[in-house]
Scaffold this active site. Structure first.
Site, PDB file in Angstrom:
ATOM      1  N   TYR A  55    -121.100  71.240  23.408  1.00  0.00           N
ATOM      2  CA  TYR A  55    -121.269  69.725  22.999  1.00  0.00           C
ATOM      3  C   TYR A  55    -122.843  69.426  23.141  1.00  0.00           C
ATOM      4  CZ  TYR A  55    -116.321  70.407  23.736  1.00  0.00           C
ATOM      5  OH  TYR A  55    -115.062  70.974  23.594  1.00  0.00           O
TER       6      TYR A  55
ATOM      7  N   GLU B 202    -109.394  76.671  24.623  1.00  0.00           N
ATOM      8  CA  GLU B 202    -110.162  75.728  23.831  1.00  0.00           C
ATOM      9  C   GLU B 202    -111.524  75.535  24.582  1.00  0.00           C
ATOM     10  OE1 GLU B 202    -109.166  71.616  24.539  1.00  0.00           O
ATOM     11  OE2 GLU B 202    -107.238  72.034  25.530  1.00  0.00           O
TER      12      GLU B 202
ATOM     13  N   HIS C 270    -115.613  71.024  30.351  1.00  0.00           N
ATOM     14  CA  HIS C 270    -114.153  70.874  30.684  1.00  0.00           C
ATOM     15  C   HIS C 270    -113.505  72.279  30.581  1.00  0.00           C
ATOM     16  CE1 HIS C 270    -113.186  72.384  26.540  1.00  0.00           C
ATOM     17  NE2 HIS C 270    -114.231  71.529  26.084  1.00  0.00           N
TER      18      HIS C 270
ATOM     19  N   GLU D 144    -109.415  75.663  19.371  1.00  0.00           N
ATOM     20  CA  GLU D 144    -108.321  75.465  20.201  1.00  0.00           C
ATOM     21  C   GLU D 144    -107.153  76.194  19.600  1.00  0.00           C
ATOM     22  OE1 GLU D 144    -105.788  72.110  22.796  1.00  0.00           O
ATOM     23  OE2 GLU D 144    -106.946  71.539  21.307  1.00  0.00           O
TER      24      GLU D 144
ATOM     25  N   HIS E 280    -113.025  62.739  24.200  1.00  0.00           N
ATOM     26  CA  HIS E 280    -111.601  61.971  23.766  1.00  0.00           C
ATOM     27  C   HIS E 280    -112.120  60.778  22.693  1.00  0.00           C
ATOM     28  CE1 HIS E 280    -109.972  63.128  28.073  1.00  0.00           C
ATOM     29  NE2 HIS E 280    -110.011  63.944  27.159  1.00  0.00           N
TER      30      HIS E 280
ATOM     31  N   HIS F  82    -104.991  74.123  29.262  1.00  0.00           N
ATOM     32  CA  HIS F  82    -103.844  73.467  29.869  1.00  0.00           C
ATOM     33  C   HIS F  82    -102.562  73.891  29.726  1.00  0.00           C
ATOM     34  CE1 HIS F  82    -103.335  71.004  26.374  1.00  0.00           C
ATOM     35  NE2 HIS F  82    -104.504  70.670  26.456  1.00  0.00           N
TER      36      HIS F  82
ATOM     37  N   ASP G 251    -109.389  67.534  16.491  1.00  0.00           N
ATOM     38  CA  ASP G 251    -108.273  67.726  17.633  1.00  0.00           C
ATOM     39  C   ASP G 251    -107.000  67.108  17.269  1.00  0.00           C
ATOM     40  OD1 ASP G 251    -106.678  68.442  19.800  1.00  0.00           O
ATOM     41  OD2 ASP G 251    -108.393  68.159  21.152  1.00  0.00           O
TER      42      ASP G 251
ATOM     43  N   ASP H 119    -101.046  71.585  19.946  1.00  0.00           N
ATOM     44  CA  ASP H 119    -102.391  71.037  20.533  1.00  0.00           C
ATOM     45  C   ASP H 119    -103.458  71.994  19.837  1.00  0.00           C
ATOM     46  OD1 ASP H 119    -104.606  69.738  21.633  1.00  0.00           O
ATOM     47  OD2 ASP H 119    -103.923  70.138  23.097  1.00  0.00           O
TER      48      ASP H 119
ATOM     49  N   ASP I  33     -93.193  40.319  20.463  1.00  0.00           N
ATOM     50  CA  ASP I  33     -91.724  41.023  20.172  1.00  0.00           C
ATOM     51  C   ASP I  33     -91.681  42.107  19.645  1.00  0.00           C
ATOM     52  OD1 ASP I  33     -92.688  40.087  17.931  1.00  0.00           O
ATOM     53  OD2 ASP I  33     -90.661  38.723  17.339  1.00  0.00           O
TER      54      ASP I  33
ATOM     55  N   ARG J 150    -115.510  72.806  19.129  1.00  0.00           N
ATOM     56  CA  ARG J 150    -114.503  73.249  19.994  1.00  0.00           C
ATOM     57  C   ARG J 150    -113.306  73.889  18.925  1.00  0.00           C
ATOM     58  NH1 ARG J 150    -113.221  68.977  22.208  1.00  0.00           N
ATOM     59  NH2 ARG J 150    -111.651  68.172  21.142  1.00  0.00           N
TER      60      ARG J 150
ATOM     61  N   HIS K 291    -100.401  67.691  28.066  1.00  0.00           N
ATOM     62  CA  HIS K 291    -100.874  68.223  29.298  1.00  0.00           C
ATOM     63  C   HIS K 291     -99.566  68.512  30.070  1.00  0.00           C
ATOM     64  CE1 HIS K 291    -105.327  67.965  29.055  1.00  0.00           C
ATOM     65  NE2 HIS K 291    -104.714  67.258  27.750  1.00  0.00           N
TER      66      HIS K 291
END
Length: 434
Positions: free
Chosen positions: A384, A380, A346, A404, A239, A350, A256, A267, A36, A402, A357
């Site tokens: 890696y 970005e 990647h 960004e 991710h 975006h 990130d 972002d 609930d 990275r 996104h």
């Protein structure tokens, strides 16, 4: 955001729809977390973009040219017993007074009222396929109109994808939207700076995450997405959101994270050394990614297409990987074959807006879309190098980098919304040793 902004958006959309049309948009449903308990409510982006109305169980209807009013909102009725538990319900009176509806009706009356609004409207703008239950409702309402055709009422005969018009409108941000996004970028930049100054070996990733969450809530914001806080090799998982690893002396930390304010996302990614000092190999990788990001940002402007920043970043990354010995062979052949994707898998960015996104096509008629003032995108690039990278100097293994930023296209080039958070090696080390 002032409600005149939402009225302006509705008016623009209805001008494009034209008379003889009707648009029907549902609010996002509440989502159950467990038993609930429900997730904190977040309004559907399209619905929020046109209405600013924050409640579930609502349907917005736009009827261009309707003399009695073009914007009708169906929403929950006031309920004192319910409000004791969950707070005030907006209701029909405030929907008109505070949220700009021309008419507002109880959501329980929609089956009786909406089919009448559809009469003599041959085109229905809606989003089909996102919610099977609402699709069925749309069809049921139209079938009611069909049943009335014997009384000379015209029934809708054409379904038009609302998102085709609305997402094009959302893609180019206006001044009010950019003001919110600048503020979101400043809050996120402050959070990244705070985390850099707090980070120490022996901490855990979730302790760093907590610093971001505190800064976001202090600004009355929420995370725009689950933060990625990856130390060491965890940064190579694109991710990664477990955020439960220990931060080791000598590792890099990739974070990130961005806040959402008033429905608009930021972002930002920064990578920094856990102990406050880059090692030689770490700095070498980092400088390649930073150079790639600089090249990509320089390629953002109204004279370039969407893919130009990615092309610029990829070119610099390949040069850097060849120089560092991560790749070998002919540069042009590597670019053509995509062999660089072993360490850069990647895209370079975006769209960014109400969704992290965000909506908007990247190609138009098969060609990369031309950038226009008001479009907001991330830039970005990254590298890696997993722990088991075959044929790679072990000094680079288990390292992810990275960088960004959030960038808005301007008439003369671009503006980096997230410029308040440092990214030069010397500046990062200075922040971390203060």
């Amino acid at each position: 955001m002032e409600h005149k902004e939402f009225a302006r958006r509705r008016a623009r959309l209805m001008r494009i729809m034209g008379e003889g049309s009707i648009a029907v948009l549902p609010a996002a449903p509440e989502r159950r977390r467990n038993r609930d308990v429900f997730h904190p409510y977040r309004q559907d982006s399209d619905f929020h973009y046109l209405t600013g109305f924050p409640e579930p169980e609502a349907v917005a209807v736009l009827v261009p040219g309707r003399e009695q009013g073009e914007y009708i909102l169906f929403c929950r009725e006031r309920d004192p017993d319910h409000e004791v538990w969950d707070g005030e319900i907006i209701g029909q009176e405030r929907a008109v007074r505070d949220y700009g509806a021309d008419d507002a009706f109880p959501i329980d009356d929609i089956d009786e009222i909406l089919p009448g609004l559809m009469e003599d409207r041959p085109r229905v703008y809606c989003t089909l396929g996102a919610d099977a239950d609402f699709d069925a409702q749309i069809i049921a309402w139209i079938n009611q109109v069909h049943a009335r055709t014997r009384s000379n009422a015209r029934s809708p005969g054409e379904y038009v994808a609302l998102e085709h018009l609305l997402h094009e409108q959302r893609l180019v941000k206006d001044a009010a939207e950019l003001a919110v996004m600048r503020r979101a970028a400043r809050v996120s930049a402050a959070a990244h700076t705070r985390a850099m100054g707090y980070c120490r070996p022996g901490m855990y990733e979730y302790e760093i995450e907590a610093e971001y969450l505190a800064e976001f809530r202090r600004a009355n914001g929420v995370p725009a997405y689950p933060p990625i806080v990856g130390g060491g090799a965890n940064a190579c998982v694109l991710h990664y959101i477990r955020n439960d690893g220990e931060l080791r002396d000598g590792d890099l930390l990739l974070v990130d994270a961005g806040v959402e304010l008033e429905g608009y996302a930021s972002d930002i990614t920064r990578t920094f050394p856990v102990n406050g000092r880059f090692s030689g190999p770490q700095r070498a990788l980092y400088e390649v990614v930073l150079a790639a990001q600089r090249a990509a940002i320089e390629a953002v402007g109204p004279d370039h297409h969407w893919n130009r920043p990615h092309e610029a970043a990829t070119s610099v990354l390949v040069d850097g990987m060849l120089e560092l010995g991560l790749l070998s062979g002919d540069r042009d052949a590597i670019l053509e074959s995509g062999d660089y994707r072993r360490f850069f898998m990647h895209r370079t960015g975006h769209w960014l807006g109400m969704d992290v996104h965000d909506v908007g096509d990247y190609r138009v008629d098969g060609e990369w879309r031309q950038l226009e003032p008001g479009m907001v995108l991330t830039v970005e690039p990254g590298l890696y190098i997993p722990p088991d990278a075959e044929g790679v100097d072990e000094r680079f293994q288990g390292t992810g980098v990275r960088i960004e930023d959030d960038v808005v296209v301007t008439a003369s080039g671009c503006e980096v919304l997230s410029r308040d958070v440092v990214k030069e090696v010397a500046d990062i080390e200075a922040v971390m040793t203060q």
